[in-house]
Scaffold this active site. Sequence first.
Site, PDB file in Angstrom:
ATOM      1  N   HIS A 204       0.814  -1.221   0.000  1.00  0.00           N
ATOM      2  CA  HIS A 204       0.000   0.000   0.000  1.00  0.00           C
ATOM      3  C   HIS A 204       0.845   1.268   0.000  1.00  0.00           C
ATOM      4  O   HIS A 204       0.321   2.354   0.230  1.00  0.00           O
ATOM      5  CB  HIS A 204      -0.964   0.011   1.192  1.00  0.00           C
ATOM      6  CG  HIS A 204      -0.328  -0.324   2.504  1.00  0.00           C
ATOM      7  ND1 HIS A 204       0.441   0.577   3.202  1.00  0.00           N
ATOM      8  CD2 HIS A 204      -0.339  -1.474   3.228  1.00  0.00           C
ATOM      9  CE1 HIS A 204       0.870   0.000   4.313  1.00  0.00           C
ATOM     10  NE2 HIS A 204       0.415  -1.238   4.356  1.00  0.00           N
ATOM     11  N   LYS A 205       2.151   1.145  -0.278  1.00  0.00           N
ATOM     12  CA  LYS A 205       3.006   2.320  -0.354  1.00  0.00           C
ATOM     13  C   LYS A 205       2.956   2.929  -1.764  1.00  0.00           C
ATOM     14  O   LYS A 205       2.364   2.364  -2.690  1.00  0.00           O
ATOM     15  CB  LYS A 205       4.444   1.960   0.017  1.00  0.00           C
ATOM     16  CG  LYS A 205       4.603   1.443   1.434  1.00  0.00           C
ATOM     17  CD  LYS A 205       4.151   2.468   2.457  1.00  0.00           C
ATOM     18  CE  LYS A 205       4.565   2.117   3.880  1.00  0.00           C
ATOM     19  NZ  LYS A 205       4.009   0.862   4.398  1.00  0.00           N
TER      20      LYS A 205
END
Length: 434
Positions: A204-205
Amino acid sequence: MKNLAIAGGSPVRTAAFTGRRTMGEEEKRAVCEVMDSDNLSAFFGSPGDQWLGGPRVKEFERKWAERYGFKHAISVNSWTTGLMTAVGAVGIGPGDEVIVSPYTMSASATAILFYGGIPVFADVDPNTFNISAETIAARITPRTRAIMVVHIFGQAADMDPILEIARKHNLKVIEDAAQAPGVHYKGRPVGAIGDVGGFSLNYHKHIHTGEGGVLVTNDDKTALRCQLIRNHAENLAETYGMDDLTNMIGSNYRLTELQAAIGSVQLDRLGGYLEHRNRLAQHLSAKLAKIPGLTPPHITEGSEHAYYVYPIKYDASVTGIPRALFVKAVNAELPTPQSAEQVGLAPAYVRPLYLAQLYQKKIAIGSKGFPWTVNADVDYNYAKGLCPTAERMHEHEMLMTTLVREPLTEADLDDFVAAIEKVLRHKDELQGLA
């Protein structure tokens, strides 16, 4: 007739917020090329060219270093292992104290414990949510060996005063820039303003390879120590002339060729992602600044923000609505999320780390209190009240949204603001609701 959706009225928006799509044709081609090469990982845990990995890993590291002006970039298989590598590389050992934020992901502190170091928590600034020179100074003791600065939510911490304190006390500085890739502080890229630091490639970066991380440093010796720890240092320290054997027991923290190929493609998009998020953030901040009780992010002069998430300070004494009920009412006006990145509003971030059982009971490695027992004459106090600002953020004031991201638009954020304004306008309908 009720107006608020939580009370039975119609919501502001029913159409789902577009999800974030991170894999495309370029990633597919890069992965297929690796598959066709039949070389999914080219690391060897012995001396030689492949000790540093295969061609995709080397290219990804070179590209990251050159893009942001770091002397060295070293890929790892997660940012958790990256933090462990950084702590080991700067020489932290049993009983050494490392000052760190309590308002961060747990690995920032457990990486210190891994080498027998002792996390000492410094409170956060109430505007940036980063630790500061002032909060760090209050925690320094004769046992302090390093400072771990977390650039939380994507905003660069105020590094110059922190570096000044570090120089004064001969402390190493590690930067946990997991949420802040591509961010600069006074023209310098975060990550290697101190001795060593790096970034997360978690799913999710901004850039993601499923799992992974990148260490960065401008110091040759630190880079070599990171490379050794990443790949079985015990077999290579003598070969590479490492006289200081501190923490020269390595592991397998190696990134694969598949992950490096994906990361290299996504790195080319990072600048566009940051530009998009900053444009949306400016749009949202201008609107929220007009709403009493809500405070948009404060950007320190000289610092940039990656907006991993967009933090908002909430004052229930102004709005007249308890935070939990406010969040519930706003989200009722918005579509049901199908993923974390479609959530309109969330309360808090993480509970201050020292409140976890790990620190309350001081049981980490083995069952006898190591590493705290190394400094048996010190009473390490992790009691509630240790970091009042972090606790206040967690319990009362912090809100955040993940909607400041690609591919959403200003119009999407206008709906988000409309939901907030509607709840505040009809707050009388919340009486009796929980």
